[in-house]
Design a protein around this motif. Structure first.
Motif, PDB file in Angstrom:
ATOM      1  N   ASP A 295      74.351 -13.016  63.740  1.00  0.00           N
ATOM      2  CA  ASP A 295      74.554 -13.530  63.013  1.00  0.00           C
ATOM      3  C   ASP A 295      73.412 -12.769  62.192  1.00  0.00           C
ATOM      4  OD1 ASP A 295      76.356 -14.309  61.209  1.00  0.00           O
ATOM      5  OD2 ASP A 295      74.763 -16.316  61.459  1.00  0.00           O
ATOM      6  N   ALA A 296      72.058 -13.793  62.879  1.00  0.00           N
ATOM      7  CA  ALA A 296      70.993 -13.586  62.008  1.00  0.00           C
ATOM      8  C   ALA A 296      70.735 -12.322  61.261  1.00  0.00           C
ATOM      9  CB  ALA A 296      69.558 -14.167  62.583  1.00  0.00           C
ATOM     10  N   LYS A 297      70.570 -11.425  62.797  1.00  0.00           N
ATOM     11  CA  LYS A 297      70.647  -9.782  62.507  1.00  0.00           C
ATOM     12  C   LYS A 297      71.511  -9.112  61.769  1.00  0.00           C
ATOM     13  CE  LYS A 297      71.100  -8.299  66.642  1.00  0.00           C
ATOM     14  NZ  LYS A 297      70.859  -7.377  67.398  1.00  0.00           N
ATOM     15  N   GLU A 298      72.823  -9.716  61.464  1.00  0.00           N
ATOM     16  CA  GLU A 298      73.548  -8.767  60.346  1.00  0.00           C
ATOM     17  C   GLU A 298      73.073  -9.070  58.414  1.00  0.00           C
ATOM     18  OE1 GLU A 298      76.120  -6.565  59.984  1.00  0.00           O
ATOM     19  OE2 GLU A 298      75.133  -6.413  62.602  1.00  0.00           O
ATOM     20  N   GLN A 299      73.454 -11.270  59.239  1.00  0.00           N
ATOM     21  CA  GLN A 299      72.037 -11.607  57.749  1.00  0.00           C
ATOM     22  C   GLN A 299      70.902 -10.366  56.951  1.00  0.00           C
ATOM     23  OE1 GLN A 299      73.942 -13.199  56.411  1.00  0.00           O
ATOM     24  NE2 GLN A 299      73.086 -13.631  54.249  1.00  0.00           N
ATOM     25  N   MET A 300      70.403 -10.511  57.528  1.00  0.00           N
ATOM     26  CA  MET A 300      68.874  -9.868  57.360  1.00  0.00           C
ATOM     27  C   MET A 300      69.582  -8.814  57.374  1.00  0.00           C
ATOM     28  SD  MET A 300      67.251  -6.815  58.711  1.00  0.00           S
ATOM     29  CE  MET A 300      67.447  -6.820  60.896  1.00  0.00           C
ATOM     30  N   LYS A 301      70.453  -7.779  57.380  1.00  0.00           N
ATOM     31  CA  LYS A 301      70.974  -6.358  56.637  1.00  0.00           C
ATOM     32  C   LYS A 301      72.236  -6.502  55.231  1.00  0.00           C
ATOM     33  CE  LYS A 301      71.936  -4.303  61.557  1.00  0.00           C
ATOM     34  NZ  LYS A 301      72.628  -4.046  62.765  1.00  0.00           N
ATOM     35  N   LYS A 302      72.282  -7.189  55.262  1.00  0.00           N
ATOM     36  CA  LYS A 302      72.606  -7.601  54.325  1.00  0.00           C
ATOM     37  C   LYS A 302      71.756  -8.812  53.202  1.00  0.00           C
ATOM     38  CE  LYS A 302      76.963 -10.011  55.746  1.00  0.00           C
ATOM     39  NZ  LYS A 302      77.804 -11.400  55.997  1.00  0.00           N
ATOM     40  N   GLU A 303      70.403  -8.870  53.784  1.00  0.00           N
ATOM     41  CA  GLU A 303      69.465  -9.606  52.465  1.00  0.00           C
ATOM     42  C   GLU A 303      68.456  -7.664  52.525  1.00  0.00           C
ATOM     43  OE1 GLU A 303      68.944 -12.796  51.314  1.00  0.00           O
ATOM     44  OE2 GLU A 303      70.694 -12.875  52.374  1.00  0.00           O
ATOM     45  N   VAL A 304      68.383  -6.856  53.167  1.00  0.00           N
ATOM     46  CA  VAL A 304      67.421  -6.141  53.114  1.00  0.00           C
ATOM     47  C   VAL A 304      68.960  -5.148  51.856  1.00  0.00           C
ATOM     48  CG1 VAL A 304      67.358  -3.522  53.809  1.00  0.00           C
ATOM     49  CG2 VAL A 304      66.769  -5.864  55.853  1.00  0.00           C
ATOM     50  N   GLN A 305      69.582  -4.624  51.912  1.00  0.00           N
ATOM     51  CA  GLN A 305      70.910  -3.880  51.000  1.00  0.00           C
ATOM     52  C   GLN A 305      70.801  -4.410  49.622  1.00  0.00           C
ATOM     53  OE1 GLN A 305      74.755  -4.255  52.466  1.00  0.00           O
ATOM     54  NE2 GLN A 305      75.315  -2.242  51.440  1.00  0.00           N
ATOM     55  N   ASN A 306      70.727  -6.388  49.644  1.00  0.00           N
ATOM     56  CA  ASN A 306      70.826  -6.732  48.688  1.00  0.00           C
ATOM     57  C   ASN A 306      69.264  -6.315  47.659  1.00  0.00           C
ATOM     58  OD1 ASN A 306      73.568  -7.668  48.691  1.00  0.00           O
ATOM     59  ND2 ASN A 306      73.064  -9.107  49.479  1.00  0.00           N
ATOM     60  N   TRP A 307      68.108  -5.828  48.183  1.00  0.00           N
ATOM     61  CA  TRP A 307      66.807  -6.082  47.572  1.00  0.00           C
ATOM     62  C   TRP A 307      66.670  -5.051  46.606  1.00  0.00           C
ATOM     63  CZ3 TRP A 307      63.167  -9.909  48.232  1.00  0.00           C
ATOM     64  CH2 TRP A 307      61.187  -9.178  47.651  1.00  0.00           C
ATOM     65  N   PRO A 308      66.346  -5.122  45.727  1.00  0.00           N
ATOM     66  CA  PRO A 308      65.180  -6.613  45.510  1.00  0.00           C
ATOM     67  C   PRO A 308      66.476  -7.204  44.342  1.00  0.00           C
ATOM     68  CG  PRO A 308      65.010  -4.566  43.537  1.00  0.00           C
ATOM     69  CD  PRO A 308      65.295  -4.058  44.702  1.00  0.00           C
ATOM     70  N   TYR A 309      65.942  -8.896  45.500  1.00  0.00           N
ATOM     71  CA  TYR A 309      67.242  -9.248  44.436  1.00  0.00           C
ATOM     72  C   TYR A 309      67.474  -9.631  43.249  1.00  0.00           C
ATOM     73  CZ  TYR A 309      66.851 -11.098  49.053  1.00  0.00           C
ATOM     74  OH  TYR A 309      65.971 -11.103  50.103  1.00  0.00           O
TER      75      TYR A 309
END
Length: 631
Positions: A295-309
């Protein structure tokens, strides 16, 4: 005094105005943090700094206590708070001459919080050296034992008390400890060293710990490398015993003094580090605890996709529409391989502040943005902060570095199309022989099994990670007890017969000697009118002098000497590379003979077991033919 941020999923408690994290309440756990360590507790930003002109990479520790607290944003969707320390002359000698604004953000419905900081050095501030800065979290010793940083790099870790005498015995340096009487017998005989869990910037996106009772994960997610130093291959710490989880921004790890930031008196500078995301997750049953990593890996992918915040309030953090992009296509041109330009498959292409060719690997004040070219050499670098940059690249399979001859200006919303770029790697003649693979790593060479007395069980029977075991430098003398390495071109196999690091040899108590390796090769003939060239690419150097002699081991001076190079300490810190070096040695034809020739490679420094170099690749080139086709 304290302030509590609460979004219904977690509570984050910080001291005011210091901005130290003293509590993280989540999923029924009153506090995920440790507050009873003798030294460092809770969560905090910190830095290490030295006076201008100092040598080394360690100075004074500064926990960056804020002196002013402000609420920056407060609405139904988010809250952002600031803990700022403005530089003041009375701080001279006590704190690093910087104004630092630490920010924390909590969003509605988000199972975690964000943190970033704005560092600024202004015209009224003294010169100094910034050795390191980071965010550190000291997690509950009782709760967090299982660390994960990759699919194949995760395990239970020993307790911090296991590292202390008499349970632990320090080895060659303080970070490496042999566990002789650990609380949990399963760890007996293992070596614990935080550097065994280091990671390259390009892969250092998520790591942390899992608690099993109840099953809760604590993860540090870094969605972008733009604010880190040293480029995509720079290595740094992640999570390790204590339990400790780090977000590293500036460090000398695997680079040495070349990577500390040196400021002149009154030198203007400002940089935003972060935001990084601290993500918390949970499952219902202990048997499903390992799913927290997935789940943490999936959340990481979401954060990368949302960059830059889009949500940080600081005007120093540009949003997506305030950034630019670059695209193009990179080729390599080597007439001895192909008459046509070769698409730079897998090339690392990046933008970094203007500098010399290859300077990105020691660049530390600005921002860097990198991408990999596809199979056809096409690349696209997005979300670049406005500014002036050089374009840098290197291509796996080719030696050297590419640098675009013109500076590139990035402006908000503007896309730069560079078209076709051509990298011409160093080459003067045809390959007579080569050793290794030009990929900036020594991984293709022979990495020995560890001494059974000094193992980390995580890396047993893992050939790709064998270099992460402790004490491999000592194995050289075990394998070559009477004489140094000799390698015969055309007969020997570098994956079996070329030791991964040229290190010193111990010859007595605290006494060492340099080593001389030999490359033996046959020449059917020697072109007396032509020039030969020896290319030597190094993957690492630590306080070393490389000397090259041709057919005469006693030649003085040698045909080539690198001088004293490197302080990356990659050998001791279980790395397979540090900083990249490339040398070109002109070989006069009069030094060569028809028949058997020998090149002598001497690493001449001998004060320590940890002097040494790692080779990346070597090639001997003959004189160019007269009729070489032109592109």
């Amino acid at each position: 005094m304290q302030v509590v941020l609460d979004n219904g999923l977690l509570k984050l408690t910080l001291t005011t105005p210091e901005g130290l994290i003293t509590g993280i309440q989540y999923n029924g756990l009153d506090n995920l943090l440790e507050l009873n360590n003798p030294d460092l507790n809770g969560g905090f930003w910190d830095l290490n700094w030295s006076e201008a002109g100092s040598s080394g990479t360690r100075g004074s520790f500064d926990k960056i206590n804020g002196t002013e607290f402000r609420v920056i944003v407060e609405n139904e969707e988010q809250i952002e708070v600031s803990f700022k320390r403005t530089w003041d002359p009375p701080f001279e000698g006590k704190h690093a001459p910087l104004t630092i604004d630490k920010r924390f953000i909590m969003l509605r419905g988000s199972s975690g919080f964000y943190s970033y900081a704005i560092y600024e050095h202004t015209e009224d501030m003294d010169a100094f050296i910034l050795n390191e800065t980071r965010i550190a979290f000291m997690l509950s010793i009782q709760k967090f034992h299982y660390m994960a940083m990759a699919d194949d790099r995760q395990r239970n870790l020993p307790l911090p008390e296991d590292r202390l005498p008499p349970r632990g015995r320090q080895l060659a340096y303080p970070e490496a400890v042999l566990l002789v009487d650990p609380v949990e017998p399963e760890f007996k005989g293992e070596v614990d060293d935080k550097y065994q869990y280091s990671c390259e910037n390009k892969d250092n996106k998520v790591h942390g710990f899992i608690c099993t009772e109840p099953p809760v994960g604590f993860w540090q997610i870094t969605p972008s490398n733009e604010f880190r130093t040293g480029g995509p291959l720079k290595q740094d710490l992640t999570s390790h015993v204590n339990p400790t989880t780090l977000a590293m921004f500036v460090s000398a790890h695997y680079g040495g003094e070349d990577l500390v930031i040196k400021f002149g008196k009154g030198e203007p500078w400002k940089k935003v580090f972060g935001p990084v995301f601290i993500y918390l997750n949970s499952v219902s049953h202990e048997r499903d605890s390992i799913l927290l990593w997935d789940d943490a890996k999936e959340q990481m992918k979401k954060e990368v996709q949302n960059w830059p915040y889009s949500f940080p309030a600081s005007e120093d953090f540009p949003r997506s529409d305030e950034r630019g992009s670059i695209r193009g296509r990179l080729f390599a041109q080597d007439r001895y391989i192909s008459n046509e330009n070769i698409p730079a498959k897998g090339a690392y292409v990046g933008v970094a502040p203007p500098g010399a060719t290859g300077s990105f690997q020691t660049e530390n004040k600005g921002y860097q943005f990198w991408a990999n070219a596809d199979d056809d050499g096409y690349f696209s670098i997005i979300n670049i902060r406005p500014g002036v940059y050089n374009i840098y690249a290197w291509v796996p399979g080719f030696i050297g570095d590419y640098r675009y001859e013109k500076a590139i200006v990035i402006t908000a919303g503007y896309a730069v199309n560079l078209g076709d770029l051509v990298y011409i790697p160093p080459r003067d003649g045809p390959t007579l022989w080569e050793i290794g693979i030009p990929d900036r790593s020594a991984a293709e060479f022979f990495v020995p099994d560890p001494n059974p007395m000094y193992i980390n069980k995580l890396y047993i029977n893992r050939p790709a990670d064998r270099f992460r075991q402790y004490g491999l430098w000592e194995r050289y003398a075990d394998l070559y007890p009477d004489k140094d390495l000799e390698y015969t071109v055309g007969i020997d196999d570098y994956s079996k017969d070329w030791f991964y690091a040229q290190v010193t040899r111990k010859v007595g108590e605290n006494a060492y000697q340099g080593t001389t390796w030999q490359i033996k090769f046959e020449l059917d003939s020697v072109d007396q009118s032509g020039k030969y060239t020896l290319r030597i690419a190094l993957a690492s150097a630590n306080v070393s002098i490389l000397e090259v002699r041709i057919n005469n081991p006693e030649a003085n001076p040698p045909e080539f000497s690198s001088g004293l190079i490197g302080k990356d300490n990659a050998i001791a810190r279980h790395g397979i590379h540090g900083l990249y070096w490339l040398f070109h040695v002109d070989v006069e034809s009069s030094l060569l003979v028809q028949g058997l020739n020998t090149i002598y490679l001497t690493q001449a420094q001998n004060e320590s077991a940890l002097h040494g170099i790692m080779y990346d690749y070597m090639r001997l080139e003959g004189p160019p033919p007269i009729n070489l086709p032109k592109l």
